[in-house]
Design a protein around this motif. Sequence first.
Motif, PDB file in Angstrom:
ATOM      1  N   UNK A 226      -7.372  -5.526   8.875  1.00 36.13           N
ATOM      2  CA  UNK A 226      -6.210  -6.111   9.548  1.00 36.13           C
ATOM      3  C   UNK A 226      -5.057  -6.341   8.586  1.00 36.13           C
ATOM      4  N   UNK A 227      -5.368  -6.825   7.381  1.00 34.72           N
ATOM      5  CA  UNK A 227      -4.338  -7.183   6.412  1.00 34.72           C
ATOM      6  C   UNK A 227      -3.735  -5.973   5.710  1.00 34.72           C
ATOM      7  N   UNK A 228      -4.361  -4.819   5.823  1.00 36.66           N
ATOM      8  CA  UNK A 228      -3.898  -3.635   5.088  1.00 36.66           C
ATOM      9  C   UNK A 228      -3.498  -2.520   6.052  1.00 36.66           C
TER      10      UNK A 228
ATOM     11  N   UNK B 246       0.226   0.065   9.735  1.00 34.67           N
ATOM     12  CA  UNK B 246       0.446   0.967  10.867  1.00 34.67           C
ATOM     13  C   UNK B 246       0.905   0.229  12.123  1.00 34.67           C
ATOM     14  N   UNK B 247       1.080  -1.081  12.003  1.00 32.89           N
ATOM     15  CA  UNK B 247       1.558  -1.906  13.112  1.00 32.89           C
ATOM     16  C   UNK B 247       0.665  -1.762  14.347  1.00 32.89           C
TER      17      UNK B 247
ATOM     18  N   UNK C 272      -1.563   7.835   3.431  1.00 34.02           N
ATOM     19  CA  UNK C 272      -1.911   7.223   4.716  1.00 34.02           C
ATOM     20  C   UNK C 272      -1.641   5.729   4.633  1.00 34.02           C
ATOM     21  N   UNK C 273      -0.808   5.180   5.515  1.00 31.66           N
ATOM     22  CA  UNK C 273      -0.375   3.778   5.397  1.00 31.66           C
ATOM     23  C   UNK C 273      -1.536   2.790   5.278  1.00 31.66           C
ATOM     24  N   UNK C 274      -1.490   1.986   4.229  1.00 36.66           N
ATOM     25  CA  UNK C 274      -2.452   0.920   4.036  1.00 36.66           C
ATOM     26  C   UNK C 274      -3.770   1.334   3.426  1.00 36.66           C
ATOM     27  N   UNK C 275      -3.999   2.638   3.231  1.00 38.23           N
ATOM     28  CA  UNK C 275      -5.318   3.094   2.775  1.00 38.23           C
ATOM     29  C   UNK C 275      -5.619   2.613   1.358  1.00 38.23           C
TER      30      UNK C 275
ATOM     31  N   UNK D 190      -8.195  -1.576  -2.515  1.00 39.68           N
ATOM     32  CA  UNK D 190      -7.858  -2.625  -3.477  1.00 39.68           C
ATOM     33  C   UNK D 190      -8.339  -3.988  -3.007  1.00 39.68           C
ATOM     34  N   UNK D 191      -8.009  -4.326  -1.754  1.00 41.01           N
ATOM     35  CA  UNK D 191      -8.335  -5.648  -1.235  1.00 41.01           C
ATOM     36  C   UNK D 191      -9.834  -5.829  -1.020  1.00 41.01           C
ATOM     37  N   UNK D 192     -10.496  -4.788  -0.543  1.00 45.52           N
ATOM     38  CA  UNK D 192     -11.941  -4.896  -0.354  1.00 45.52           C
ATOM     39  C   UNK D 192     -12.644  -5.127  -1.682  1.00 45.52           C
ATOM     40  N   UNK D 193     -12.194  -4.434  -2.726  1.00 45.25           N
ATOM     41  CA  UNK D 193     -12.795  -4.606  -4.057  1.00 45.25           C
ATOM     42  C   UNK D 193     -12.518  -5.999  -4.592  1.00 45.25           C
ATOM     43  N   UNK D 194     -11.341  -6.537  -4.293  1.00 45.16           N
ATOM     44  CA  UNK D 194     -10.970  -7.863  -4.800  1.00 45.16           C
ATOM     45  C   UNK D 194     -11.632  -8.986  -4.010  1.00 45.16           C
TER      46      UNK D 194
END
Length: 377
Positions: free
Chosen positions: A35-37, A42-43, A218-221, A226-230
Amino acid sequence: MADTPSAFPDWPRTGDPGQAQCHIFQCADVLEIWLDTIGAARRIRPLFVGIATAAGATVMLLPLGIERINGIRVLGFVDGSVMDYSQPVLFPPAAQLDASAMAQLWPRIRSALPGFDVAILDKMLTEVGGLANPLMHLGPVAMPVSGHVMSLPVGREELEARIPVSKRHLRYMRQLAKDQTVALEVAETPERARLFLDEMIENKTRKFHETRVPGFEIPGKRAFYDEATRRLPNLAPVHLSAVRAGETVVASHWGLVFADRFYFLMTAYAGGEWRKFSPGRILNDELIRWCHANGYRWFDFGIGDEAYKDEYCDVVVPLHAAVIPVTARGKLYLQSGALLARLRALPLWQRLRPYKWVVLRALKRGPSPTGKDGEAA
């Protein structure tokens, strides 16, 4: 209905699935990162739907979203190219949802959702955890690609017999190991995981450019990984690893772990002279051995029918797509999509397709100081 899975107390998380049956892609903590990425980039309007019995027992949870594509409102599972399998989260009462029950339930689900033109529910499995997928009663068709899984035997000798071996691979392995240590390293700290991810993305980006296919454009990919790893714990559910030859990373992997299943998701390999040593084969074999030693039951190679998977896998996972137009615009969208699919199958389209990504990358970089794109000042 809600805009986040956390609104539902029964929505499974990677560390606490409860009675839910699903794959890791449907777990709340993974979906929240999505959701956050990707969802934000991609709105996509998130729509998390819960189905319960009259007594309040959860039956099914649906992670859905509506995305506008060329002005068409498309309802689908949350994805964005990072989810290998899409499906509802199922609970024991879902076993009672037969074709008759779904014929009554689907119109009620539709009426509860905001308006959309077409539903495309793809990459669906027929069952999970022994529970049949009720959405298979919506008339889906088989997709042209499948998932592939290797079941891991109990004994080490049986495992070694299942790992494919070729004389060429053994020869290259001996050459590679002659002057340097070759070993798999699994990231056990956030710092190590970050290092492995950066190295992997560097090699993966090079490969995307070489093969002229869409990658982190690809938007947000990129932000998702990055966020999942963090945000998620290392070793499980996020698993990063690398094969090193001396000090050089020759292959690396980013994957997920859930229950007794290891998801083999994104790989990258060193280029140049390292290619002849088949670093991908080394990575596959060593990760399978690591999973076996750590008690995992399934090594899931995920979606895609690459030939090498047949050498390892003994389970094929059929995937299905339900395509349901609900407005005239939705029907027109599907008709134009069918035409586009026929065009994409033509040899000329296949030859020209890679250059689309060359142009997009050039536009993204913008002009150089000389005014000639791609040339240094």
